[in-house]
Design an enzyme around this catalytic site. Structure first.
Site, PDB file in Angstrom:
ATOM      1  CE  LYS A 184      -4.030  -2.078   2.303  1.00  0.00           C
ATOM      2  NZ  LYS A 184      -3.486  -3.340   2.854  1.00  0.00           N
TER       3      LYS A 184
HETATM    4  O1  S5P Z   1      -9.564  -2.934   1.881  1.00  0.00           O
HETATM    5  C1  S5P Z   1      -8.724  -3.751   2.222  1.00  0.00           C
HETATM    6  C2  S5P Z   1      -7.535  -3.915   1.521  1.00  0.00           C
HETATM    7  C3  S5P Z   1      -6.647  -4.919   1.897  1.00  0.00           C
HETATM    8  S1  S5P Z   1      -5.301  -5.228   0.885  1.00  0.00           S
HETATM    9  N1  S5P Z   1      -8.972  -4.589   3.276  1.00  0.00           N
HETATM   10  C4  S5P Z   1      -8.093  -5.553   3.672  1.00  0.00           C
HETATM   11  O2  S5P Z   1      -8.413  -6.281   4.620  1.00  0.00           O
HETATM   12  N2  S5P Z   1      -6.890  -5.718   3.001  1.00  0.00           N
HETATM   13  C5  S5P Z   1      -5.905  -6.740   3.422  1.00  0.00           C
HETATM   14  O3  S5P Z   1      -6.504  -8.018   3.244  1.00  0.00           O
HETATM   15  C6  S5P Z   1      -5.469  -6.668   4.879  1.00  0.00           C
HETATM   16  O4  S5P Z   1      -4.290  -5.902   5.008  1.00  0.00           O
HETATM   17  C7  S5P Z   1      -5.235  -8.126   5.243  1.00  0.00           C
HETATM   18  O5  S5P Z   1      -3.925  -8.503   4.918  1.00  0.00           O
HETATM   19  C8  S5P Z   1      -6.200  -8.892   4.360  1.00  0.00           C
HETATM   20  C9  S5P Z   1      -7.489  -9.319   5.000  1.00  0.00           C
HETATM   21  O6  S5P Z   1      -7.260 -10.250   6.006  1.00  0.00           O
HETATM   22  P1  S5P Z   1      -8.445 -11.037   6.767  1.00  0.00           P
HETATM   23  O7  S5P Z   1      -7.727 -11.823   7.799  1.00  0.00           O
HETATM   24  O8  S5P Z   1      -9.367 -10.023   7.324  1.00  0.00           O
HETATM   25  O9  S5P Z   1      -9.117 -11.918   5.722  1.00  0.00           O
END
Ligand code: S5P
Length: 257
Positions: A93
């Site tokens: 990011k």
């Molecule tokens: O809008 C976003 C963009 C990203 S890249 N929301 C997110 O959650 N992410 C990333 O996706 C976040 O940094 C994490 O690595 C992943 C989601 O993880 P989870 O464990 O919630 O599925």
């Protein structure tokens, strides 16, 4: 339901070699699942990549959360990407001026450009951020995703911001491969959309993360790739859980082509 082009058909619309490669890889592997490998030790990440590699099209890293990072680690991870045919996406990011992001991409401890096929950036600073990253990335056939929307509650993204992010991407079709977004943003079939905030059940976590299901992301919102972290990582059998997400994602895709 609207009939969509297949991933393989959409490769013809991509102006970036890596985007084409990703569409063909998804088609060949029958996977639109990206694993968000948010673990803090290299061995754990490598073991996950080796075990779940056959199920995924993309492995997403946050390289700066590793507590025992070494250059050797990235070499091992690349070997696993080649062995199991997935792309590596460093979720850095970037969000600074072109000159600074160029240094952050190439230099420092991580040398991200040397091992990550895909990176992402906020368009907020203006198009110089894309030019800076492209200076380093294009010669290594890398690709960039712009963040057009986020999954977290009460974020500051607006529809207009997403539209302007699309306009920015359109200025750099040779380097921008698509978007981090919750939905499809354009009728151009060449863009790839990756959607985080996905679990098998809708819900949220304690820090503002919001989850939709694979069906909502891929069918209702017409995204292409589901990014799943804790939905898989917290399961007692991560491989079985990854297979569930892969199946759910592929079924949702096949329904539409
Ligand atoms: O809008 C976003 C963009 C990203 S890249 N929301 C997110 O959650 N992410 C990333 O996706 C976040 O940094 C994490 O690595 C992943 C989601 O993880 P989870 O464990 O919630 O599925």
């Amino acid at each position: 339901m609207q009939v969509r082009l297949s991933y393989a058909e959409r490769a013809a619309y991509c102006k970036n070699a890596l985007a084409k490669k990703l569409f063909f890889l998804m088609d060949a592997k029958k996977s639109n699942l990206a694993l968000s490998a948010d673990v803090t030790h290299c061995e754990e990440m490598l073991a996950l990549a080796d075990k779940l590699g056959p199920e995924i099209c993309v492995l997403k890293t946050h390289i700066d959360i590793l507590e025992d990072f070494t250059q050797a680690f990235t070499i091992e991870l690349r070997k696993l990407a080649d062995k199991h045919h997935f792309l590596i996406f460093e979720d850095r990011k970037f969000a600074d001026i072109g000159h600074t992001v160029k240094l952050q991409y190439e230099k420092g401890m991580y040398h991200i450009v040397d091992w990550a096929d895909i990176i992402n950036a906020h368009g907020l600073p203006g198009p110089g951020i894309v030019s800076g990253l492209m200076d380093e990335g294009l010669k290594k056939q890398r690709g960039l995703l712009l963040l057009a929307e986020m999954s977290s509650a009460n974020n500051l993204f607006t529809d207009d911001y997403a539209k302007q992010t699309l306009r920015m991407a359109e200025q750099f079709p040779e380097f921008v491969i698509g978007f981090i977004s919750q939905r499809k943003l354009s009728e151009d079939p060449g863009w790839i959309y990756m959607t985080p905030g996905v679990q098998l059940q809708e819900g949220k976590d304690a820090l503002g993360q919001q989850y939709v299901t694979p069906d909502i992301a891929l069918v209702k919102h017409q995204s292409d790739i589901i990014i799943v972290g804790r939905g898989i990582l917290k399961a007692s059998d991560t491989l079985a859980e990854a297979k569930k997400y892969r199946e759910a994602g592929w079924k949702a895709y096949e329904l539409q082509i």
